[in-house]
Design a protein around this motif. Structure first.
Motif, PDB file in Angstrom:
ATOM      1  N   ASP A  90       0.835  -1.268  -0.070  1.00  0.00           N
ATOM      2  CA  ASP A  90      -0.067  -0.009  -0.023  1.00  0.00           C
ATOM      3  C   ASP A  90       0.972   1.206  -0.095  1.00  0.00           C
ATOM      4  OD1 ASP A  90      -1.796   2.132   0.468  1.00  0.00           O
ATOM      5  OD2 ASP A  90      -2.980   1.040   1.932  1.00  0.00           O
ATOM      6  N   ALA A  91       1.232   1.820  -1.144  1.00  0.00           N
ATOM      7  CA  ALA A  91       2.318   2.840  -1.470  1.00  0.00           C
ATOM      8  C   ALA A  91       1.632   4.178  -0.568  1.00  0.00           C
ATOM      9  CB  ALA A  91       2.314   3.061  -2.797  1.00  0.00           C
ATOM     10  N   VAL A  92       0.347   4.312  -0.695  1.00  0.00           N
ATOM     11  CA  VAL A  92      -0.456   5.417  -0.197  1.00  0.00           C
ATOM     12  C   VAL A  92      -0.111   5.584   1.242  1.00  0.00           C
ATOM     13  CG1 VAL A  92      -2.519   6.746   0.163  1.00  0.00           C
ATOM     14  CG2 VAL A  92      -2.078   5.710  -2.121  1.00  0.00           C
ATOM     15  N   LYS A  93      -0.370   4.249   1.935  1.00  0.00           N
ATOM     16  CA  LYS A  93      -0.200   4.208   3.247  1.00  0.00           C
ATOM     17  C   LYS A  93       1.252   4.398   3.850  1.00  0.00           C
ATOM     18  CE  LYS A  93      -1.621   3.296   7.774  1.00  0.00           C
ATOM     19  NZ  LYS A  93      -2.350   4.223   8.566  1.00  0.00           N
ATOM     20  N   ALA A  94       2.031   3.906   2.821  1.00  0.00           N
ATOM     21  CA  ALA A  94       3.516   3.915   3.199  1.00  0.00           C
ATOM     22  C   ALA A  94       3.849   5.406   3.107  1.00  0.00           C
ATOM     23  CB  ALA A  94       4.059   3.303   2.357  1.00  0.00           C
ATOM     24  N   ASP A  95       3.475   6.227   2.231  1.00  0.00           N
ATOM     25  CA  ASP A  95       3.697   7.650   2.184  1.00  0.00           C
ATOM     26  C   ASP A  95       3.212   8.403   3.417  1.00  0.00           C
ATOM     27  OD1 ASP A  95       4.770   9.867   0.720  1.00  0.00           O
ATOM     28  OD2 ASP A  95       2.449  10.457   0.677  1.00  0.00           O
TER      29      ASP A  95
ATOM     30  N   PHE B 242       5.358   7.877   6.362  1.00  0.00           N
ATOM     31  CA  PHE B 242       6.655   8.409   5.940  1.00  0.00           C
ATOM     32  C   PHE B 242       6.776   9.702   6.510  1.00  0.00           C
ATOM     33  CE2 PHE B 242       9.889  10.636   3.429  1.00  0.00           C
ATOM     34  CZ  PHE B 242      10.927   9.688   3.711  1.00  0.00           C
ATOM     35  N   THR B 243       5.627  10.500   5.716  1.00  0.00           N
ATOM     36  CA  THR B 243       5.314  11.722   6.235  1.00  0.00           C
ATOM     37  C   THR B 243       5.287  12.254   7.982  1.00  0.00           C
ATOM     38  OG1 THR B 243       4.192  12.163   4.033  1.00  0.00           O
ATOM     39  CG2 THR B 243       4.118  13.769   5.561  1.00  0.00           C
ATOM     40  N   ILE B 244       4.671  11.218   8.331  1.00  0.00           N
ATOM     41  CA  ILE B 244       4.360  11.332   9.801  1.00  0.00           C
ATOM     42  C   ILE B 244       5.945  11.205  10.548  1.00  0.00           C
ATOM     43  CG2 ILE B 244       3.582  10.329  11.849  1.00  0.00           C
ATOM     44  CD1 ILE B 244       0.934   9.567  10.452  1.00  0.00           C
ATOM     45  N   LEU B 245       6.392  10.227  10.035  1.00  0.00           N
ATOM     46  CA  LEU B 245       7.723   9.937  10.843  1.00  0.00           C
ATOM     47  C   LEU B 245       8.941  10.868  10.234  1.00  0.00           C
ATOM     48  CD1 LEU B 245       7.527   5.962  11.033  1.00  0.00           C
ATOM     49  CD2 LEU B 245       6.975   7.724  12.582  1.00  0.00           C
ATOM     50  N   MET B 246       8.942  11.380   9.074  1.00  0.00           N
ATOM     51  CA  MET B 246      10.185  12.110   8.652  1.00  0.00           C
ATOM     52  C   MET B 246       9.540  13.741   8.352  1.00  0.00           C
ATOM     53  SD  MET B 246      12.412   9.870   8.614  1.00  0.00           S
ATOM     54  CE  MET B 246      13.738  10.678   7.913  1.00  0.00           C
TER      55      MET B 246
ATOM     56  N   LYS C  97       5.347  11.878  17.518  1.00  0.00           N
ATOM     57  CA  LYS C  97       5.336  11.680  18.799  1.00  0.00           C
ATOM     58  C   LYS C  97       4.245  10.543  19.139  1.00  0.00           C
ATOM     59  CE  LYS C  97       5.136  13.215  23.625  1.00  0.00           C
ATOM     60  NZ  LYS C  97       4.853  14.436  24.234  1.00  0.00           N
ATOM     61  N   GLN C  98       3.017  11.070  18.721  1.00  0.00           N
ATOM     62  CA  GLN C  98       1.748  10.178  18.769  1.00  0.00           C
ATOM     63  C   GLN C  98       1.744   8.768  18.342  1.00  0.00           C
ATOM     64  OE1 GLN C  98      -1.807  12.323  17.614  1.00  0.00           O
ATOM     65  NE2 GLN C  98      -3.147  10.463  18.318  1.00  0.00           N
ATOM     66  N   TRP C  99       2.316   8.805  16.912  1.00  0.00           N
ATOM     67  CA  TRP C  99       2.575   7.435  16.223  1.00  0.00           C
ATOM     68  C   TRP C  99       3.453   6.615  17.047  1.00  0.00           C
ATOM     69  CZ3 TRP C  99       5.940   4.152  14.257  1.00  0.00           C
ATOM     70  CH2 TRP C  99       5.173   3.301  13.184  1.00  0.00           C
TER      71      TRP C  99
END
Length: 94
Positions: free
Chosen positions: A59-64, A67-71, A79-81
């Protein structure tokens, strides 16, 4: 180079030899930007010793999104994630 705590401990014991009180310095980096060029070459860039892993996405959309949350630049979603998902960690170091 050690890829697990067990390998690290074995290497440390080997370096200490017969002297259990010998000091062994171990370095750990948060990211590639913390390494000097020689360390980066030795651990990451040298084609004779580097490890490459093929990554596939279901799932490329979920991965993106993750990635946006973590990076991304926003701290609170990251922090929440981490707080929500840390309990699911099985293999922290490969």
């Amino acid at each position: 180079m050690a890829y697990s705590d067990e390998q690290r401990d074995a290497i440390s014991a080997e370096l200490r030899g017969d002297n259990p009180n010998a000091k062994v310095d171990i370095s750990r980096f948060k990211g590639l930007g913390e390494m000097d060029p020689e360390e980066l070459w030795e651990t990451t860039m040298n084609p004779e010793t580097r490890t490459l892993r093929r990554i596939t996405l279901d799932d490329a959309v979920k991965a993106d999104e993750v990635f946006t949350i973590l990076m991304g630049e926003e701290v609170e979603p990251r922090k929440q994630w981490i707080e929500t998902n840390a309990k699911y960690v099985v293999n922290l170091d490969f």
